[in-house]
Design a protein around this motif. Structure first.
Motif, PDB file in Angstrom:
ATOM      1  N   LEU A 107       4.116  30.742  24.199  1.00  0.00           N
ATOM      2  CA  LEU A 107       3.921  30.082  22.906  1.00  0.00           C
ATOM      3  C   LEU A 107       2.496  29.541  22.801  1.00  0.00           C
ATOM      4  CD1 LEU A 107       7.261  28.086  22.462  1.00  0.00           C
ATOM      5  CD2 LEU A 107       6.664  30.309  21.531  1.00  0.00           C
ATOM      6  N   PRO A 108       1.975  29.411  21.580  1.00  0.00           N
ATOM      7  CA  PRO A 108       0.596  28.925  21.402  1.00  0.00           C
ATOM      8  C   PRO A 108       0.452  27.465  21.810  1.00  0.00           C
ATOM      9  CG  PRO A 108       1.466  29.931  19.377  1.00  0.00           C
ATOM     10  CD  PRO A 108       2.616  29.762  20.306  1.00  0.00           C
ATOM     11  N   ALA A 113      10.292  31.494  23.893  1.00  0.00           N
ATOM     12  CA  ALA A 113       9.362  32.033  24.892  1.00  0.00           C
ATOM     13  C   ALA A 113       9.905  33.300  25.543  1.00  0.00           C
ATOM     14  CB  ALA A 113       9.066  30.979  25.956  1.00  0.00           C
ATOM     15  N   SER A 132       8.981  36.047  23.228  1.00  0.00           N
ATOM     16  CA  SER A 132       7.531  36.287  23.224  1.00  0.00           C
ATOM     17  C   SER A 132       7.061  36.953  24.510  1.00  0.00           C
ATOM     18  CB  SER A 132       6.786  34.960  23.031  1.00  0.00           C
ATOM     19  OG  SER A 132       7.086  34.388  21.786  1.00  0.00           O
ATOM     20  N   LEU A 181      -8.442  32.340  22.521  1.00  0.00           N
ATOM     21  CA  LEU A 181      -7.416  31.403  22.046  1.00  0.00           C
ATOM     22  C   LEU A 181      -7.904  29.962  22.126  1.00  0.00           C
ATOM     23  CD1 LEU A 181      -4.270  33.035  23.710  1.00  0.00           C
ATOM     24  CD2 LEU A 181      -4.813  33.011  21.271  1.00  0.00           C
ATOM     25  N   LYS A 193      -0.906  39.680  23.929  1.00  0.00           N
ATOM     26  CA  LYS A 193      -0.966  38.234  24.128  1.00  0.00           C
ATOM     27  C   LYS A 193      -1.751  37.570  23.002  1.00  0.00           C
ATOM     28  CE  LYS A 193      -2.175  34.750  27.599  1.00  0.00           C
ATOM     29  NZ  LYS A 193      -2.686  34.519  28.975  1.00  0.00           N
ATOM     30  N   THR A 228       0.226  37.714  19.748  1.00  0.00           N
ATOM     31  CA  THR A 228       1.402  36.842  19.715  1.00  0.00           C
ATOM     32  C   THR A 228       1.031  35.365  19.660  1.00  0.00           C
ATOM     33  OG1 THR A 228       2.655  38.478  20.995  1.00  0.00           O
ATOM     34  CG2 THR A 228       3.544  36.249  20.921  1.00  0.00           C
ATOM     35  N   LEU A 229      -0.013  34.963  20.376  1.00  0.00           N
ATOM     36  CA  LEU A 229      -0.297  33.541  20.561  1.00  0.00           C
ATOM     37  C   LEU A 229      -1.381  32.980  19.648  1.00  0.00           C
ATOM     38  CD1 LEU A 229      -0.154  33.221  24.462  1.00  0.00           C
ATOM     39  CD2 LEU A 229       1.681  33.040  22.789  1.00  0.00           C
ATOM     40  N   THR A 273      -3.246  31.358  16.583  1.00  0.00           N
ATOM     41  CA  THR A 273      -2.733  30.381  15.613  1.00  0.00           C
ATOM     42  C   THR A 273      -3.500  30.425  14.289  1.00  0.00           C
ATOM     43  OG1 THR A 273      -4.152  28.714  16.647  1.00  0.00           O
ATOM     44  CG2 THR A 273      -1.855  28.809  17.362  1.00  0.00           C
TER      45      THR A 273
END
Length: 583
Positions: free
Chosen positions: A73-74, A373, A376, A547, A570, A573-574, A576
């Motif tokens: 998760l972010p 999670a 993900s 990120l 990755k 998905t993460l 933001t």
């Protein structure tokens, strides 16, 4: 630690003293149908337990749910999940310590050793015993996982002995009283609402797998043993809860009232009062069983709370000193001592009845994050991970677990609003710590900026472009157009990637070369009068650096290459912020 050791850890965490203390009030809420409440709780918790078994076998590291949320998760989900888990495990340990102190003081009064007056007129005996018990288990846990496992196994076996004595005496009494079935004639006296209320009271007791997965780095063959321990301990504990409730109701015949009502009216003492009626020295056995049960649970939560703190310290989410390993015992001694001292302080000073209600909500929110999670991490890593167990019917099981956990958390909002108030306050405190301290420390150690330059005035809308040496100006024209339309700024990130075995300081030598590569792009941006910034980071992982920059610089749009994004699950998905992928 062996399979037996971690099964005992799970049983200790799930039974605690609750099998003797909470079963009585639960019977008062649901009557004989409390057995149905236990079974439904087991089915509900199984959805999340499968996620823990899957990730516990594939990523067997200290930290458990916190570690998986970090991977799946972010930001800042990882810190918040760890912050919540540490609080919940510590509060649970404090509760068990106070429970043991109360049981022990009760035993001393029962045997007339003391009269219940405070020591020296000011120190409550039960609180003093609670603090002493925490200190003992701090020492045992610092000595090593072998001692922790052996102690936990011995204490849990004694605990199970008390439970089995109660069960055996109950069945013998029922065998000699053929009319015991009359005690179950009104099976659901409080209706469906009573079953739901009993579920809310006891659900959190079946979540011991969060403690089991904390043993990941110290258990033999975790890929095989962690899933086995989760399912075996869960099956055993649910069965024991159901049988204890069954024999307690079926073995007593109080005059003038139903057996379930007699137990319910005596609330926390209900099982002890029932045991007095069919088991010689029943009250003493239940009292001793409660003491041993709380000790077993205290040992398990001392272990688990320290592992969460250790994992957070290792990732710089808490002071890095917490990740220190004892040179001889090979245990996270600093995390154990710090967590234990906090546990003892809470046990002695704070109103636990008010704080403890929040632990259930916190665990439910953590389990919700873990279920997300699981989805993900499967999406990010696919078949790259080696699993000892994979959840069937993916992702339906995880989605069901998410809704069930959220539903029960909302139920607690209605029935115990204070629990949500404390939870929200704790999360807000954690978020402030994260923004003011933790995030800066984490970035500094995982993706530090070695050089940066650009316009002093920042714009509200911010665009990020990862620098690509092979074609540095391909993405810039798209960013310029968007920046002009939004009155925004363009940020260009150059990541100097170094191997994992090489310290990040080695990348600083390339900072000047990286800085010179920005000059042609700077001229292009200046000619278009677009505000711009240029950042150079050193990292072991380019995706992590991107990120981190997105969060640190409050980026609104990431402009990147389509093929790069397609192969970087990755990042996809993460991230933001919004993403524009250029083909």
């Amino acid at each position: 630690m062996s399979l037996t050791d971690i099964i005992m850890v799970g049983i200790a965490g799930m039974i605690g003293g609750a099998i003797f203390v909470l079963t009585g009030p639960a019977i008062g809420l649901a009557g004989s149908a409390v057995i149905v409440a236990f079974i439904i709780n087991a089915i509900i918790t199984l959805f999340t337990a499968m996620g823990y078994a899957e990730l516990g076998s594939a990523m067997p590291e200290a930290g458990g749910g916190y570690l998986w949320v970090r991977e799946g998760l972010p930001r800042p989900n990882a810190f918040i999940s760890g912050w919540m888990a540490w609080f919940a495990h510590t509060i649970a340990g404090s509760l068990y310590a106070v429970g043991f102190g109360s049981f022990f003081a009760g035993l001393l009064q029962y045997t007339q050793v003391i009269n219940g007056d405070p020591l020296l007129g000011i120190i409550p005996i039960d609180k003093l015993v609670a603090v002493a018990s925490v200190l003992v288990f701090i020492y045992i846990n610092v000595k090593g996982t072998s001692e922790t496992g052996k102690t936990g196994t011995i204490v849990t076996i004694v605990q199970l002995g008390a439970v089995f004595a109660l069960i055996a005496a109950g069945f013998w009494t029922m065998y000699n009283n053929p009319n015991w079935t009359a005690n179950f004639s009104d099976f659901m006296p409080m209706g469906v609402g009573g079953i739901v209320a009993a579920m809310g009271l006891t659900f959190i007791q079946f979540e011991g797998y969060e403690i089991i997965v904390q043993t990941g780095e110290e258990v033999k063959n975790p890929k095989r043993n962690i899933p086995r321990a989760i399912f075996i301990s869960l099956a055993m504990v649910v069965t024991l809860y159901c049988i204890v409730a069954f024999v307690s109701i079926g073995s007593i015949f109080p005059e003038g009232m139903a057996s379930w009502k007699f137990i319910g009216d005596n609330r926390e003492l209900g099982i002890m009062k029932a045991a007095e009626m069919f088991l010689p020295y029943g009250a003493l056995i239940v009292l001793a069983g409660g003491m041993v049960s709380t000790l077993a649970a205290l040992n398990a939560t001392t272990f688990s709370s320290a592992r969460v703190a250790f994992a957070m310290g290792r990732h710089y989410n808490l002071p890095h000193k917490l990740s220190s390993i004892h040179p001889r015992n090979k245990t996270p001694h600093v995390a154990i001592v710090v967590s234990g001292i906090i546990m003892a302080f809470i046990a002695y000073t704070l109103p636990l009845a008010d704080i403890a209600v929040a632990a259930g909500v916190i665990f439910l929110l953590l389990f919700t994050q873990v279920n997300i999670a699981v989805i993900s991490i499967r999406r990010i890593y696919g078949d790259k991970m080696s699993y000892g167990f994979k959840t069937p019917l993916f992702p339906a099981i995880q989605i069901t677990g998410i809704f069930l956990n959220i539903g029960l958390a909302l139920y607690l909002l209605v029935t115990q609003p204070l629990s949500w108030g404390i939870t929200i306050l704790w999360i807000l405190v954690g978020f402030v710590i994260y923004r003011m301290y933790t995030f800066k420390q984490e970035i500094q150690h995982y993706a530090p900026i070695v050089t940066s330059e650009g316009d002093l005035k920042r714009q509200d809308y911010r665009i990020l472009i990862p620098y690509t040496p092979e074609n540095p100006d391909r993405l810039i024209k798209y960013a310029i157009r968007i920046a002009k339309e939004t009155a925004g700024e363009v940020n260009i990130l150059r990541v100097i990637t170094v191997p994992h075995q090489t310290p990040l300081s080695a990348g600083v030598a390339f900072a000047d070369t990286a800085k010179r590569s920005f000059e042609p792009l700077e001229k292009m941006l200046d000619s278009e009068t677009v505000p711009n910034h240029y950042l150079v980071r050193v990292s072991h992982d380019t995706t992590e650096a991107i990120l981190a920059t997105i969060e640190e610089q409050k980026i609104d749009l990431l402009v990147t290459d389509f093929e790069t994004l397609r192969h970087d699950k990755k990042l996809l998905t993460l991230t933001t912020c919004k993403v524009l992928a250029i083909n």
